[in-house]
Design an enzyme around this catalytic site. Structure first.
Site, short mmCIF file in Angstrom:
data_model
loop_
_atom_site.label_atom_id
_atom_site.label_comp_id
_atom_site.label_asym_id
_atom_site.label_seq_id
_atom_site.Cartn_x
_atom_site.Cartn_y
_atom_site.Cartn_z
N SER A 179 0.82 -1.21 0.00
CA SER A 179 0.00 0.00 0.00
C SER A 179 0.86 1.27 0.00
CB SER A 179 -0.97 0.01 1.19
OG SER A 179 -0.29 -0.19 2.39
N ALA A 225 -0.96 5.36 3.91
CA ALA A 225 -1.21 5.20 2.48
C ALA A 225 -2.69 5.35 2.14
CB ALA A 225 -0.70 3.84 2.02
N LYS A 277 8.35 3.51 15.59
CA LYS A 277 6.92 3.81 15.81
C LYS A 277 6.05 2.58 15.64
CE LYS A 277 5.54 4.02 11.30
NZ LYS A 277 5.57 4.84 10.13
N ASP A 305 4.58 10.87 13.22
CA ASP A 305 4.51 9.52 12.68
C ASP A 305 4.15 8.52 13.78
OD1 ASP A 305 4.57 7.81 10.58
OD2 ASP A 305 6.74 7.69 10.41
#
Lengths: 332, 332
Positions: free
Chosen positions: A13, A142, A193, A246
């Site tokens: 993706s 995405a 993350k 993020d």
């Protein structure tokens, strides 16, 4: 618009989203994918069959291939968006000379075989100078690129001009960019993350609420800062979008497969059955092992209570509930 | 357990949650509420009729009164949990000597009449020394306290021993505490986060997605750091739970009435109709004006793009969509 040729390697993706961004600005984009079926489907239906299938491509803008060398030879800027667990075997197929090309990592982990970031791997094994290595960092799901919802990217490269060039071809009415010279830090952030998103998922699966999640994220960004500082000391603001942003988009979003994976673990699935339930790779699973190992190598270990807790659950067979009960005393 | 007597002033959800926490440790808790109806209901049904009504109290633990002076005279530690807009008129009723008492703010804003934090107000108008002034900060939604979900509080007081004392009576199997000496910073954080939650709500109402929200929050914590630093410079880690954690729980949680308020504004409600729809006060509405005014007083203004944007929408009659479109260029 650009004299340089760009290509994306991978068909998940995030790869598909990056191809879409590039297509907003370029006449032609190279796109390598392993799967013959995906390529055939794209040629016939103008969309990726498995990821972001709502995104329609114009075939005259795409140079598609199942041959990694064909696309590597074609492009000046090679953007790698292959899950970290498969990178190594894909790169083994490479036999064209890429020593003069720019290598960009949009990979969300480090290579499990070597413990290296993608950039480090190219530097060590393909003699790419660091000035020719870049990173594309979020925060950016995405799925929202597919919907053309406003998103911000951070493009890192020690060569500022290269970072700006790449930023320019990614920008559009729904993508804003900024540049950074912290190639190593942003790439570690992208990886770390995912571990914290797994932790957030586990907490949720165990029944912890929003109050706890916010404490977990507040501790996670401090832990991330310590980790990255140990790996590569330089001046950086850990609260910039590429790091904190993020972390948040991954830790809080329902789109996150890492959070979903963690949630299943928290609900009592075994690691194996959670992985079987999910058709996508949860990068955080591999990242946990890599981050843990990297820290083991440190003479003086960094304090990483969250990463250690996730490692205990995923790799040491410990009970998630008990591990988190202990973890709650280490957070503040 | 404690020789000191504690009392809570206010009967909203956060006040009710704090009374619950205290009841885990104390034989008796003083509780002042303006509404006679709420007091009568509590006496008859053992729960607050309007907020956290699932929480059952033992009446023998509560010293209830509609007389603020009775409760102020009774207690050694006075915990104020009244919406900032009503504090001033409530305090005007006070006529007992409180100069030797400890004043604790769990108020989520500054007094609109004076532009002062609650602590500052007591210091200036009631001659309370700063060593006798404390703050209870989250991240903590009252609703999750009712559910006894693990939550963390930060208790600030320049007198460390007092902070520890207060922390001790709030702790329980679902409440963990830490102490801090940043009374002013934590109180500003409590107020500012509500503005950012309104901003998050507006963004959501306007159709911005998760990617943007994370950028907004990443910019918000940097803006909060600048604001607080200007107001009271000292060493603090803005990523601690009392600042970043509290921002996140408010900005991301569906429990947040500030986010809800913002969401309505983003969806096109006028400020007035959004306020009428909601039975609770959105503290962020008042906080926006206060924060904006405080910054106006600065000789060299702090860069506050988010607060300024929310101010334009709530107080200058500007169109939310246009204001946010401009704001997106100021974030990174």
């Amino acid at each position: 618009m650009s004299a340089l040729k760009y290509a994306v390697f991978g068909s998940g993706s995030w790869a598909t989203a990056i191809v879409k961004m590039l297509c907003e600005n370029l006449d032609e984009v190279g796109w390598y994918m392993r799967s013959i079926y995906t390529k055939e489907h794209l040629l016939k239906e103008q969309h990726n069959p498995s990821y972001l299938s709502s995104v329609e491509f114009h075939l005259d803008q795409l140079k598609l291939s199942n041959d990694i060398n064909e696309i590597a030879a074609y492009a000046d800027v090679l953007i790698f968006v292959i899950p970290s667990a498969f990178i190594h075997s894909e790169l083994e197929k490479l036999n064209v000379d890429i020593s003069n090309k720019t290598i960009v990592s949009a990979v969300k982990g480090i290579l499990p075989e070597t413990g290296l970031l993608l950039g480090e791997h190219f530097h060590e094994n393909f003699q790419i100078p660091y000035d020719n290595i870049g990173v594309i960092a979020g925060p950016c799901h995405a799925e929202e690129v597919a919907l053309e919802r406003l998103s911000y990217l951070t493009i890192s490269c020690s060569d500022k001009k290269k970072a700006q060039q790449l930023a320019k071809v990614l920008e559009s009415h729904y993508i804003k960019t900024k540049t950074s010279d912290d190639v190593i830090g942003t790439e570690y952030a992208v990886m770390l993350k995912n571990i914290y998103a797994v932790a957030a998922g586990i907490a949720h699966g165990l029944g912890y609420g929003d109050n706890f999640q916010s404490v977990l994220m507040s501790n996670a960004i401090r832990e991330m800062k310590r980790f990255i500082k140990k790996m590569h000391k330089m001046k950086r603001n850990i609260n910039n979008s590429a790091y904190l942003g993020d972390l948040l988009v991954t830790g809080y979003s329902t789109f996150s497969r890492n959070r979903m994976f963690g949630n299943m673990i928290g609900k009592g699935y075994t690691v194996k059955s959670a992985q079987m339930e999910m058709s996508m790779v949860a990068e955080g699973y591999y990242a946990t092992k890599s981050a843990f190992k990297l820290n083991e190598k440190n003479k003086k270990k960094t304090r990483l209570p969250i990463i250690n807790a996730v490692h205990e659950i995923l790799y040491e067979g410990k009970d998630a509930k008990k591990v988190f009960l202990k973890l709650t005393d280490k957070l503040d």
